[in-house]
Design a protein around this motif. Sequence first.
Motif: not given
Length: 65
Positions: A44-58
């Motif tokens: 859980l310490r490491h960062d990750t990327f958002i899912d492609a499905r959420d990208e438009k909203q962000i």
Amino acid sequence: MPKLKSNRGAAKRFEILKSGKIKRKKACHSHILTSKTTKRKRNLRHDTFIDARDEKQIRRLLPYG
């Protein structure tokens, strides 16, 4: 036309990289850590990327990212 305002909550949580990907922190690493395994907490310490499905909203929340 006036400048658009970024959503301040989103600005604190997400970072848009030069590659265009949006970086985020993983959830569940802030409290009740005693019941979680060491391996789980370490991952859980490491960062990750958002899912492609959420990208438009962000991206809508961060217009100048």
